[in-house]
Design an enzyme around this catalytic site. Structure first.
Site, PDB file in Angstrom:
ATOM      1  N   ASP A 100      51.416  51.024   0.284  1.00 14.89           N
ATOM      2  CA  ASP A 100      51.413  50.631   1.696  1.00 14.89           C
ATOM      3  C   ASP A 100      52.822  50.257   2.141  1.00 14.89           C
ATOM      4  O   ASP A 100      53.438  49.348   1.594  1.00 14.89           O
ATOM      5  CB  ASP A 100      50.482  49.434   1.907  1.00 14.89           C
ATOM      6  CG  ASP A 100      49.019  49.789   1.720  1.00 14.89           C
ATOM      7  OD1 ASP A 100      48.562  50.706   2.408  1.00 14.89           O
ATOM      8  OD2 ASP A 100      48.359  49.150   0.886  1.00 14.89           O
TER       9      ASP A 100
ATOM     10  N   ASP B  93      55.408  51.240  -4.777  1.00 18.87           N
ATOM     11  CA  ASP B  93      54.387  50.619  -3.950  1.00 18.87           C
ATOM     12  C   ASP B  93      53.837  51.698  -3.015  1.00 18.87           C
ATOM     13  O   ASP B  93      54.482  52.739  -2.797  1.00 18.87           O
ATOM     14  CB  ASP B  93      55.000  49.465  -3.160  1.00 18.87           C
ATOM     15  CG  ASP B  93      53.963  48.725  -2.344  1.00 18.87           C
ATOM     16  OD1 ASP B  93      52.895  48.409  -2.890  1.00 18.87           O
ATOM     17  OD2 ASP B  93      54.216  48.468  -1.150  1.00 18.87           O
TER      18      ASP B  93
END
Length: 342
Positions: free
Chosen positions: A28, A26
């Site tokens: 963010d 991922d």
């Protein structure tokens, strides 16, 4: 899908970058926040890649194109190609393309990432409900998305046009804190229309399928900061996961996690890719990891010992998840977490 509920974090004698062929990361809250690299991310990813681990960046944020994401990562010191970036815009475009003919018009409520992904699937992005769209797609459009865009979505959906959403993350981490995500915008349209979108992003299968199709990963490790997207997505895809505590999840949320939100491994940040993971073992009616022993007491989780805070957290996870079984742990872990500075 039926899976055995995880009752403790797993151990690994091998470093994670050796045990898995591809890290599905991922962005963010894991690699960067507010556009700035998170501490240790650049160095850790560089070392993992040099050691032979492939890196792929998997994001529910549909705003930017893979080219722009790759350029940003490269500027941060993480050399990245566009094909190493997989977005929820790509996943939702595939989902739409499987249901509509090539050339179909799709009303876009979001940013350039959605438009590029739709064109790659032979679909035509349009801007108005009066452009005769055959679908509506909604993705994160950034903080400056005009309110009128939600009205366009509502007009089209009220006319019977099917509605798709890239993802339903309610929040997104930024440099100044936690901000509303695409899920909050989706709720606006849902409330106004009473409709339900087809959703592609994590933790749902379309995103995992898109990721595997684009990476060809055989032994993937999902790396994320969110229990309800990254970790649940790994659970749904039946692959292992590493939770890092650099984003939205805190210790209390981790201890209360139901089975689908329990990661395989837990670590403070991306340096966890470069190490093995200590084993959590049963001991003295509780669970020991490193120098800590955790037990489920009367109404609260108890922690004894000293050592590395992450070892204490892993021991607490074992005590909490075992006590919860297939449910959510309701024991108070605040005192134990405070001892660890978490």
């Amino acid at each position: 899908m039926s899976q055995t509920a995880r009752t403790r974090p797993a151990g690994s004698d091998r470093t994670l970058n050796e045990a898995y062929d591809t890290a599905l990361l991922d962005l963010d809250g894991v690699v960067y926040a507010g556009g700035q690299a998170i501490a240790y991310a650049v160095e850790s990813l560089g070392t993992a890649h040099t050691g032979g681990m492939r890196l792929a960046y998997v994001t529910n944020n549909a705003l930017r194109t893979p080219d722009s994401v790759a350029e940003h990562l490269t500027e941060l010191g993480i050399p990245t190609q566009a094909q190493e970036v997989i977005t929820s815009a790509q996943a939702v475009a595939r989902l739409i393309g499987e249901q509509l003919p090539r050339g179909a018009r799709v009303l876009v409520i979001g940013g350039e990432g959605l438009r590029v992904a739709l064109r790659e699937r032979g679909l035509e992005p349009v801007e108005s409900a009066d452009d005769e769209p055959t679908a509506v797609v909604q993705g994160f459009g950034g903080p400056d998305l005009p309110w009128g865009r939600f009205a366009e979505a509502c007009y089209a959906i009220s006319r019977g046009v099917p509605w798709f959403a890239s993802n339903t993350d309610l929040t997104i981490p930024g440099a100044r804190g936690i901000a509303p995500g695409n899920g909050a915008a989706v709720e606006v349209v849902r409330i106004a229309t009473g409709a339900e979108p087809q959703v592609a992003g994590k933790p749902l299968p379309p995103m995992h399928r898109e990721t595997i199709l684009r990476t060809g990963a055989e032994r993937p490790l999902v790396v994320g900061d969110r229990l309800d997207t990254d970790i649940e997505g790994a659970f749904n895809g039946e692959v292992d996961s590493l939770l890092v505590l650099t984003g939205v999840t805190d210790g209390a949320q981790l201890l209360a996690a139901p089975p689908q939100h329990r990661p395989t491994y837990v670590d403070a940040d991306l340096r966890g890719l470069l190490t093995g993971q200590p084993e959590v073992v049963g001991a003295d009616g509780g669970f020991r990891c490193g120098g800590y022993t955790a037990t489920a007491g009367a109404g609260e989780l108890e922690l004894d010992g000293a050592g590395e805070p992450m070892d204490g957290l892993r021991a607490l996870c074992a005590a909490a998840w075992t006590a919860a079984g297939d449910g959510t742990c309701e024991l108070d872990g605040s005192k134990a977490l405070a001892r660890l500075g978490l």
